[in-house]
Design a protein around this motif. Structure first.
Motif, PDB file in Angstrom:
ATOM      1  N   TRP A   1     -53.709  18.260 -49.671  1.00  0.00           N
ATOM      2  CA  TRP A   1     -54.088  19.597 -49.221  1.00  0.00           C
ATOM      3  C   TRP A   1     -55.081  19.527 -48.054  1.00  0.00           C
ATOM      4  O   TRP A   1     -55.001  20.327 -47.124  1.00  0.00           O
ATOM      5  CB  TRP A   1     -54.683  20.430 -50.342  1.00  0.00           C
ATOM      6  CG  TRP A   1     -55.212  21.712 -49.769  1.00  0.00           C
ATOM      7  CD1 TRP A   1     -56.496  22.066 -49.548  1.00  0.00           C
ATOM      8  CD2 TRP A   1     -54.404  22.771 -49.228  1.00  0.00           C
ATOM      9  NE1 TRP A   1     -56.565  23.282 -48.918  1.00  0.00           N
ATOM     10  CE2 TRP A   1     -55.293  23.741 -48.716  1.00  0.00           C
ATOM     11  CE3 TRP A   1     -53.029  22.991 -49.141  1.00  0.00           C
ATOM     12  CZ2 TRP A   1     -54.849  24.917 -48.121  1.00  0.00           C
ATOM     13  CZ3 TRP A   1     -52.589  24.169 -48.548  1.00  0.00           C
ATOM     14  CH2 TRP A   1     -53.491  25.113 -48.049  1.00  0.00           C
TER      15      TRP A   1
ATOM     16  N   LEU B   1     -53.824  19.740 -55.776  1.00  0.00           N
ATOM     17  CA  LEU B   1     -53.485  20.481 -54.563  1.00  0.00           C
ATOM     18  C   LEU B   1     -54.102  21.874 -54.575  1.00  0.00           C
ATOM     19  O   LEU B   1     -54.751  22.296 -53.609  1.00  0.00           O
ATOM     20  CB  LEU B   1     -51.961  20.580 -54.436  1.00  0.00           C
ATOM     21  CG  LEU B   1     -51.416  21.170 -53.145  1.00  0.00           C
ATOM     22  CD1 LEU B   1     -51.442  20.138 -52.037  1.00  0.00           C
ATOM     23  CD2 LEU B   1     -49.977  21.656 -53.349  1.00  0.00           C
TER      24      LEU B   1
ATOM     25  N   PHE C   1     -57.178  23.636 -52.457  1.00  0.00           N
ATOM     26  CA  PHE C   1     -56.942  24.922 -51.784  1.00  0.00           C
ATOM     27  C   PHE C   1     -58.113  25.861 -52.060  1.00  0.00           C
ATOM     28  O   PHE C   1     -58.664  26.491 -51.144  1.00  0.00           O
ATOM     29  CB  PHE C   1     -55.634  25.515 -52.292  1.00  0.00           C
ATOM     30  CG  PHE C   1     -55.325  26.894 -51.781  1.00  0.00           C
ATOM     31  CD1 PHE C   1     -54.495  27.056 -50.678  1.00  0.00           C
ATOM     32  CD2 PHE C   1     -55.838  28.026 -52.400  1.00  0.00           C
ATOM     33  CE1 PHE C   1     -54.201  28.333 -50.202  1.00  0.00           C
ATOM     34  CE2 PHE C   1     -55.556  29.294 -51.933  1.00  0.00           C
ATOM     35  CZ  PHE C   1     -54.735  29.448 -50.831  1.00  0.00           C
TER      36      PHE C   1
END
Length: 232
Positions: free
Chosen positions: A63, A157, A161
């Motif tokens: 990410w 991930l 974020f």
């Protein structure tokens, strides 16, 4: 009446400023404890971490590459931000009257608000929680053991974020932060997020919850003892 409400607003501001200052030692202790957890892992044990740790970390690192190398999905974050406000409002008995979404930002109209509802998007990783809930539901009907790495990757991930967009949002003008004062809001948000970091270290490493709790207690006592000696 104007003088009364002005004085009331001033006193409320002073109260939250004092609460924010009181949270700072806990922020320091939590940071120290989380760093100690990582530091307790020897170089050999770091490279010998279970596959779950490396899978989570790979999702997190992917990410970061996406965030810094590709166009950022602002709308996706705005959606999560406003839905988190709405979710916490619903959990606390408030009515969600309207949600507005746009690329530049969004808004949500609620029947009431409080500290948790206002600050939830900055410490509650909505997409990560959705991944965990979906995994838990599927596990009730299917054997997901062969695909645990997929879920851990998605957790890393989505958690990355949350962290990257939270930091980005806090660097901009946010009315949510001003509502309870910058000192209190930032201290509260930091404290919850650093505790989440410690929790993830426990989940994916051999470190036990008891060790994390003991470190939090010891470091809190150390910080408060130092502050007491500094002022008295």
């Amino acid at each position: 009446a104007g003088g009364f409400f002005g004085m009331r607003r001033f006193l409320v501001g002073v109260f939250f400023l004092a609460c924010g200052i009181a949270l700072l030692p806990f922020c320091a202790a939590s940071t120290w404890a989380a760093a100690s957890l990582v530091g307790s892992l020897s170089p050999d044990s770091i490279f010998a971490l279970p596959a779950s740790a490396w899978t989570l970390l790979s999702g997190f690192l992917l990410w970061l590459v996406i965030y810094f190398a590709l166009p950022r999905p602002i709308r996706t974050y705005v959606l999560a931000h406003e839905l988190t406000h709405a979710l916490w409002a619903s959990l606390m008995g408030a009515q969600v009257r309207r949600i507005t979404l746009a690329k530049e930002g969004g808004s949500v109209v609620l029947s009431k608000s409080n500290i948790l509802i206002t600050l939830a998007p900055y410490f509650f990783p909505l997409y990560t929680v959705i991944v965990i809930i979906v995994h838990a539901l599927l596990s009730l009907f299917y054997d997901t053991s062969d695909y645990e790495w997929v879920w851990l990757f998605l957790i890393g991930l989505t958690w990355a974020f949350h962290l990257t967009f939270t930091v980005s949002a806090l660097l901009e003008h946010q009315t949510d932060i001003l509502e309870y004062g910058r000192v209190f809001s930032l201290a509260f948000i930091y404290l919850i997020n650093i505790l989440e970091v410690g929790a993830w270290v426990v989940v994916v490493t051999p470190v036990r919850w008891e060790a994390f709790g003991l470190l939090l207690l010891q470091d809190s006592l150390t910080v408060w003892t130092w502050m007491f000696g500094l002022f008295f």
